[in-house]
Design a protein around this motif. Structure first.
Motif, PDB file in Angstrom:
ATOM      1  N   GLN A 809       0.813  -1.209   0.000  1.00 40.89           N
ATOM      2  CA  GLN A 809       0.000   0.000   0.000  1.00 40.89           C
ATOM      3  C   GLN A 809       0.853   1.269   0.000  1.00 40.89           C
ATOM      4  N   VAL A 810       2.007   1.212   0.653  1.00 35.75           N
ATOM      5  CA  VAL A 810       2.874   2.391   0.679  1.00 35.75           C
ATOM      6  C   VAL A 810       3.351   2.730  -0.724  1.00 35.75           C
ATOM      7  N   GLY A 811       3.765   1.706  -1.459  1.00 34.74           N
ATOM      8  CA  GLY A 811       4.174   1.930  -2.836  1.00 34.74           C
ATOM      9  C   GLY A 811       3.023   2.436  -3.683  1.00 34.74           C
ATOM     10  N   GLU A 812       1.848   1.895  -3.454  1.00 40.25           N
ATOM     11  CA  GLU A 812       0.663   2.345  -4.185  1.00 40.25           C
ATOM     12  C   GLU A 812       0.398   3.822  -3.925  1.00 40.25           C
ATOM     13  N   ALA A 813       0.496   4.239  -2.650  1.00 42.29           N
ATOM     14  CA  ALA A 813       0.269   5.647  -2.303  1.00 42.29           C
ATOM     15  C   ALA A 813       1.292   6.541  -2.982  1.00 42.29           C
ATOM     16  N   SER A 814       2.533   6.096  -3.015  1.00 41.53           N
ATOM     17  CA  SER A 814       3.577   6.880  -3.678  1.00 41.53           C
ATOM     18  C   SER A 814       3.257   7.066  -5.153  1.00 41.53           C
ATOM     19  N   ALA A 815       2.867   5.976  -5.815  1.00 39.73           N
ATOM     20  CA  ALA A 815       2.560   6.055  -7.242  1.00 39.73           C
ATOM     21  C   ALA A 815       1.322   6.909  -7.502  1.00 39.73           C
ATOM     22  N   LEU A 816       0.328   6.859  -6.615  1.00 41.12           N
ATOM     23  CA  LEU A 816      -0.865   7.698  -6.764  1.00 41.12           C
ATOM     24  C   LEU A 816      -0.503   9.180  -6.683  1.00 41.12           C
ATOM     25  N   ASN A 818       2.402  10.496  -7.316  1.00 39.96           N
ATOM     26  CA  ASN A 818       3.173  10.853  -8.510  1.00 39.96           C
ATOM     27  C   ASN A 818       2.259  10.977  -9.732  1.00 39.96           C
ATOM     28  N   LEU A 819       1.251  10.108  -9.826  1.00 38.01           N
ATOM     29  CA  LEU A 819       0.294  10.211 -10.926  1.00 38.01           C
ATOM     30  C   LEU A 819      -0.482  11.522 -10.830  1.00 38.01           C
ATOM     31  N   SER A 820      -0.721  11.982  -9.598  1.00 38.38           N
ATOM     32  CA  SER A 820      -1.372  13.279  -9.411  1.00 38.38           C
ATOM     33  C   SER A 820      -0.564  14.378 -10.097  1.00 38.38           C
ATOM     34  N   ARG A 821       0.744  14.294  -9.995  1.00 34.88           N
ATOM     35  CA  ARG A 821       1.584  15.328 -10.598  1.00 34.88           C
ATOM     36  C   ARG A 821       1.551  15.255 -12.127  1.00 34.88           C
ATOM     37  N   ILE A 822       1.404  14.043 -12.669  1.00 34.68           N
ATOM     38  CA  ILE A 822       1.230  13.907 -14.115  1.00 34.68           C
ATOM     39  C   ILE A 822      -0.062  14.603 -14.547  1.00 34.68           C
ATOM     40  N   ALA A 836      -4.064  12.726  -5.304  1.00 37.39           N
ATOM     41  CA  ALA A 836      -3.213  13.046  -4.151  1.00 37.39           C
ATOM     42  C   ALA A 836      -3.939  12.733  -2.854  1.00 37.39           C
ATOM     43  N   ARG A 837      -5.235  13.028  -2.785  1.00 37.13           N
ATOM     44  CA  ARG A 837      -5.998  12.721  -1.570  1.00 37.13           C
ATOM     45  C   ARG A 837      -6.086  11.212  -1.342  1.00 37.13           C
ATOM     46  N   GLN A 838      -6.177  10.440  -2.414  1.00 41.50           N
ATOM     47  CA  GLN A 838      -6.182   8.973  -2.255  1.00 41.50           C
ATOM     48  C   GLN A 838      -4.861   8.496  -1.641  1.00 41.50           C
ATOM     49  N   GLY A 839      -3.747   9.062  -2.126  1.00 40.08           N
ATOM     50  CA  GLY A 839      -2.458   8.695  -1.559  1.00 40.08           C
ATOM     51  C   GLY A 839      -2.351   9.093  -0.099  1.00 40.08           C
ATOM     52  N   ILE A 840      -2.815  10.302   0.236  1.00 35.48           N
ATOM     53  CA  ILE A 840      -2.775  10.771   1.624  1.00 35.48           C
ATOM     54  C   ILE A 840      -3.613   9.872   2.521  1.00 35.48           C
ATOM     55  N   ALA A 841      -4.775   9.448   2.027  1.00 35.33           N
ATOM     56  CA  ALA A 841      -5.646   8.579   2.834  1.00 35.33           C
ATOM     57  C   ALA A 841      -4.928   7.286   3.203  1.00 35.33           C
ATOM     58  N   ARG A 856       1.149  15.296   1.121  1.00 36.49           N
ATOM     59  CA  ARG A 856       0.747  16.707   1.221  1.00 36.49           C
ATOM     60  C   ARG A 856       1.517  17.566   0.218  1.00 36.49           C
ATOM     61  N   PHE A 857       2.757  17.205  -0.039  1.00 34.55           N
ATOM     62  CA  PHE A 857       3.557  17.897  -1.045  1.00 34.55           C
ATOM     63  C   PHE A 857       2.878  17.802  -2.411  1.00 34.55           C
ATOM     64  N   ALA A 858       2.473  16.592  -2.792  1.00 34.53           N
ATOM     65  CA  ALA A 858       1.802  16.403  -4.086  1.00 34.53           C
ATOM     66  C   ALA A 858       0.462  17.135  -4.130  1.00 34.53           C
ATOM     67  N   LEU A 859      -0.280  17.072  -3.029  1.00 33.81           N
ATOM     68  CA  LEU A 859      -1.574  17.752  -2.987  1.00 33.81           C
ATOM     69  C   LEU A 859      -1.387  19.268  -3.077  1.00 33.81           C
ATOM     70  N   GLY A 860      -0.353  19.785  -2.430  1.00 35.93           N
ATOM     71  CA  GLY A 860      -0.083  21.218  -2.506  1.00 35.93           C
ATOM     72  C   GLY A 860       0.188  21.670  -3.925  1.00 35.93           C
ATOM     73  N   ILE A 861       0.922  20.862  -4.693  1.00 32.60           N
ATOM     74  CA  ILE A 861       1.191  21.194  -6.095  1.00 32.60           C
ATOM     75  C   ILE A 861      -0.110  21.214  -6.896  1.00 32.60           C
ATOM     76  N   ALA A 862      -0.949  20.198  -6.664  1.00 31.35           N
ATOM     77  CA  ALA A 862      -2.214  20.126  -7.405  1.00 31.35           C
ATOM     78  C   ALA A 862      -3.127  21.299  -7.052  1.00 31.35           C
ATOM     79  N   LEU A 863      -3.214  21.640  -5.784  1.00 28.95           N
ATOM     80  CA  LEU A 863      -4.077  22.753  -5.366  1.00 28.95           C
ATOM     81  C   LEU A 863      -3.557  24.092  -5.896  1.00 28.95           C
ATOM     82  N   THR A 864      -2.240  24.224  -5.987  1.00 25.73           N
ATOM     83  CA  THR A 864      -1.674  25.449  -6.563  1.00 25.73           C
ATOM     84  C   THR A 864      -2.124  25.612  -8.000  1.00 25.73           C
TER      85      THR A 864
END
Length: 983
Positions: A809-816, A818-822, A836-841, A856-864
């Protein structure tokens, strides 16, 4: 109360009529407030607070009613002003403790106890800071000013009406800026240039016409190696002053510009910033203690002392001592350094260069340590050897410092470490004669004379024991070959055994393998000397000495040594401490032990001679098991639920266990050098290769944090090559996966992608699932940075599927995440936020605090990108806090960059520039490519602040970086530069 506040003891009276024990305290450096104990008191209406402020700022003096009316209303008071003042005073008297507000001579006064008003505290601290600065104690002065500045809580006298409050607000704000300028001035004096740039960038944006801030910014940028930006600040300032005021910059600013244009060497000196002496602020005193029984060598002491003392007033003096191992080079050098230290009032530096070992100290590492010892902040230390050497010489210019370079490998290792400055001197020891060290005074150190040897022996053992057995004592020192180290070992053994006579020791030595015919130059002579000490060890001591010498690395912890010996920790400690007593092992620090390089060679020779190969391999295997088991535990603690630990090689020997993450990380970083040395050593043995690779993987925090990236990378490359040579595809695939990660975080994307691609192919052939998952994830990240969005989406979806297949699951969250950034890059912000919220969950459900920061880093980029700037900053700020607390400097710097982007998008260029500068100051942001990104964002922020010339300088540097790496971002920067060039 015009101007800067007066010295407190000239203005503040005793508490007056305030009852004993009643000590209300007040603040005016922000909202006007009062507390009684911990209870905040209600000060009523704005006019009531204005009256309280006027009284607090009267220095305890009585204010008449007419003065208070003038303070509250100025030239146009209401008709009932006097009654209003009386009412306000009456209400305040009811709120404050009895006796605090008093009526005197038709007016009022506040009785304030010492230290009960924040302004008074700030004044006291400012006065003490000036005293500290006057005696060149800049560290204390800066600390005191920082405490004073921390007392401000926003705008002084906030929301207090009246002309008097307005005047005082202006005065207090001006004073705060003066304190800030003074502290920043001292920051530059002690070498904190990079840190100062960030703060000065924000301050010049807030106070664009304040020339002193501009001057400090120019100097900070120049000392940070950013000459073009420094000159651009002047150009921006000149244009602004002309547009706003129709004036030219003041002479001091013009002079600084000319000095920068001429690359004035004096600007590199910390003392150039202010007239006060900065050199005395940090005075290193690193010399080891001289031995109390130093003996003989009188001619050498005199000769070398004369050479070193002659350094005063002329070019640097260099003396190089050469001789075989154990001949006493270090002892003599340290003794002479102590004798000559009065000639070097600005300090003494010392380093063991470990030149006799397989891994001699790197000059750039030593320079980093020296610069820190001389007061240079970590963030101000450049990366390259050449830049560090240049800064080192600049810092030493004008100082008189002695540098002792012990155990040097060769002249090439020494040259960058020489001060090169008038008044400085260097003392070098080495096994070889440094005939190619230009200008050095060479000294060949031979063994002691018989008289000196006997005197040394006597001083250690004691006159009484030797006097009656002089002949036996002469036999002992002769058996030692008059070599100082051998004499010291033998004498120390005798001194520790009160039941032995000198004849007993002489008899033992006569029966041992003295091999005096081998006392020649080089290692053989050293080996013969150590043979004497080794022969007197008890069997358990000898076994420990032999086996522990097999381990690579600079030192061993007690727990690691216990693993190598396969003994309980308590028994291991007893053995090691007894070996320390014989001088065969050194105690590097409490609980850590090391061999002198030559002693290690001797110990290994003993092991090869006396231990069967299987026993030697078992010892190194146990050490590898210990590191792997412990590092796996650290990884699991930092990433609970990450299934990587289920796919690592099993160990027979247990490791340490930790209950909380901070202690676990402390262990990992403390053991970094020894752990990576174990990886390199084990990789050469086919039976240990796979465990070595997995240890490297389990210790990936050493690369991701940025703390040990270089050593990690070289180790990963060595393990990859060893696996390739062994034909082990599984090990090679994993090694390439670890190498991918370190190349990725340093911004070398093409090389990282090549490693990830080969890692995938090898892992597929070997049927090794885990590297396939992580390689796909890494390739997705690489594709983000290379703007290959379709490829990135495909790789990351593969990674998600693969991680889900193995239940990671940790790897899955990381990939989610990163996919958010794509999705962000492709303009799909809604889905980016959701991913990003799925990964944070996932991270949140598993209690992964550090990994939650990545989410949160990935979510911050998406929200920006979704223009939800306030939410973005909340997420990024939380991520920054977590990264900082967990010492993840690389992620800390990158997050500052993303916060800068969010502020810029929200129309706050001053805050954006400040965070971009903080990212640059950390220096650990992911290689040159990421530095280019930060400079581009900094340039955009500066351009919006009207600082066009400095923005151009940032973009020009960024373009050069992008062109060097053939990065696609070069086109964007060209477009930014085009209108500037046209103008």
């Amino acid at each position: 109360m015009d101007g800067v506040p007066r010295v407190p003891d000239q203005r503040r009276p005793a508490p007056g009529n305030a009852p004993e024990g009643v000590r209300p305290h007040f603040s005016v450096l922000g909202p006007v407030r009062a507390w009684h104990g911990t209870e905040q008191l209600s000060m009523g209406s704005p006019q009531q607070r204005a009256l309280l402020a006027a009284l607090l700022l009267r220095d305890g003096r009585t204010a008449t009613s007419h003065e208070l009316i003038d303070a509250l209303w100025g030239e146009d008071p209401p008709s009932q002003a006097l009654a209003a003042v009386r009412t306000y005073a009456s209400r305040l008297r009811k709120v404050l403790p009895a006796g605090v507000l008093v009526s005197e001579s038709g007016g009022y006064a506040i009785a304030v106890a010492d230290g009960a008003l924040d302004l008074a505290l700030a004044e006291d601290l400012s006065t003490e800071a000036e005293k500290a600065r006057s005696v060149a104690d800049l560290c204390q002065a800066r600390s005191l000013l920082n405490k004073a500045l921390s007392l401000w809580d926003g705008e002084p006298l906030a929301n207090v009406p009246g002309p008097y409050a307005e005047t005082e607000r202006t005065r207090l704000e001006e004073w705060r800026l003066q304190l800030l300028e003074s502290r920043l001035d001292m920051d530059l004096e002690v070498g904190c240039h990079a840190e100062a740039v960030s703060e000065l960038t924000a301050l010049t944006a807030a106070h664009p016409l304040r020339e002193r801030l501009r001057e400090l910014l120019m100097l900070a940028l120049y000392r940070s190696g950013r000459q073009a930006e420094a000159l651009a600040v002047y150009a921006d300032t000149r244009r602004l002053l002309d547009d706003e005021l129709g004036v030219d910059p003041r002479p001091g600013l013009k002079e600084l510009q000319q000095r920068i244009l001429q690359a004035d060497p004096a600007l590199a000196e910390p003392s150039a910033a202010t007239p006060e002496p900065a050199a005395a602020a940090v005075r290193p005193a690193q010399l080891p203690a001289t031995v109390p029984d130093f003996t003989g060598r009188a001619s050498f002491v005199s000769e070398l002392s004369d050479i070193l003392s002659a350094a005063e007033g002329r070019v640097m003096a260099v003396s190089a001592l050469a001789g075989i191992g154990g001949v006493g080079k270090t002892t003599l050098a340290v003794h002479v350094a102590h004798v000559a230290r009065t000639y070097f009032p600005d300090g003494q530096l010392y380093v063991d260069l470990q030149g006799a070992g397989a891994r001699a100290a790197e000059p750039e590492t030593v320079l980093g340590a020296f610069l820190r010892a001389l007061g240079t902040a970590d963030s101000a230390i450049p990366d390259s050897l050449e830049e560090r050497a240049a800064l080192y010489r600049s810092v030493l210019d004008g100082r008189r410092v002695l540098v002792v370079l012990d155990n040097a490998r060769d002249a090439a290792q020494v040259r960058p470490l020489l001060p090169g400055m008038e008044g400085c001197a260097a003392l070098v020891t080495s096994r070889i004669r440094m005939v190619d060290l230009a200008g050095a005074h060479l000294v060949d150190l031979d063994v002691m004379s018989p008289e000196e040897a006997l005197l040394l022996f006597t001083r250690i053992v004691g006159e009484e024991r030797v006097q009656s057995e002089r002949e036996a004592a002469l036999d002992v020192v002769a058996a030692c070959g008059f070599l100082p180290l051998a004499i010291r070992i033998a004498a120390s053994r005798l001194a520790a055994r009160r039941t032995w006579t000198v004849s007993t020791l002489a008899a033992k030595l006569a029966d041992e393998r003295r091999r005096l015919d081998e006392l020649q130059a080089g290692d053989l002579a050293v080996k013969a000397t150590f043979e004497l000490g080794y022969g007197q060890l008890e069997p358990a001591q000898a076994r420990a000495f032999r086996i522990l010498g097999l381990a690579d690395g600079p030192d061993l912890s007690l727990a690691a040594a216990a693993a190598v010996l396969d003994l309980p920790v308590e028994e291991t400690e007893d053995l090691l401490e007894s070996l320390v007593d014989t001088s065969l092992v050194e105690s590097a620090a409490p609980g850590r032990y090391r061999y002198h390089d030559l002693v290690r060679l001797y110990a290994r020779a003993c092991a090869e001679r006396e231990l069967p190969p299987g026993e030697r391999e078992s010892a190194t295997s146990r050490l590898l098991d210990f590191y792997l088991a412990t590092a796996t535990g650290v990884y699991a603690l930092e990433r609970p639920g990450d299934r990587l630990v289920d796919h690592l090689e099993r160990t027979d020997y247990a490791g340490l266990r930790f209950s909380e993450g901070a202690t676990a990380l402390d262990w990992l970083y403390a053991e970094a050098d020894s752990l990576l040395a174990c990886v390199r050593q084990s990789a050469s043995d086919g039976s240990m290769l796979r465990r070595a690779v997995d240890l490297l993987w389990a210790a990936k925090d050493l690369a991701e944090s940025g703390a040990n990236s270089h050593q990690y990378e070289t180790t990963a490359a060595a393990v990859r090559d060893a696996a390739n040579a062994a034909g082990d595809e599984r090990a090679e695939g994993r090694a390439r996966t670890t190498l991918t990660n370190v190349l990725l975080v340093s911004g070398r994307f093409n090389a990282a992608d090549d490693e990830a691609r080969l890692a995938t192919l090898l892992a597929e052939r070997a049927g090794d699932t885990v590297p396939i998952c992580w390689a796909s994830n890494d390739r997705g990240i690489i594709a983000i940075y290379q703007n290959r969005h379709a490829d990135g989406e495909r790789y990351l979806q593969q990674a998600i599927d693969n991680f889900r297949a193995i239940g990671n699951q940790v790897g899955e969250a990381s990939a989610l995440c990163n996919l958010s950034r794509i999705h962000v890059a492709m303009g799909r912000t809604t889905s980016a936020v959701e991913l990003a919220r799925q990964g944070i969950a996932i991270y949140d459900n598993m209690g992964l605090t550090l990994r939650l920061a990545n989410g949160r880093f990935a979510l911050g980029i998406a929200l920006t990108r979704a223009d939800r700037h306030s939410e973005a900053l909340d997420e990024l700020s939380e991520a920054l806090t977590i990264f900082t607390e967990n010492r993840q400097r690389l992620w800390e710097g990158t997050t500052h960059f993303r916060i800068a982007e969010a502020h810029l998008a929200a129309g706050r260029p001053a805050q954006a520039a400040q965070h971009a500068e903080q990212a640059l100051a950390l220096r650990c942001i992911g290689g040159d490519w990421m530095r280019g990104n930060v400079l581009t964002t900094l340039g955009r922020s500066l351009a919006e602040l009207g600082q066009a010339d400095r923005a151009k300088a940032c973009w020009t540097e960024a373009l050069a970086i992008y062109l060097q790496s053939d990065a696609a971002e070069a086109d964007e920067v060209r477009q930014l530069l085009a209108p500037v060039a046209a103008a």
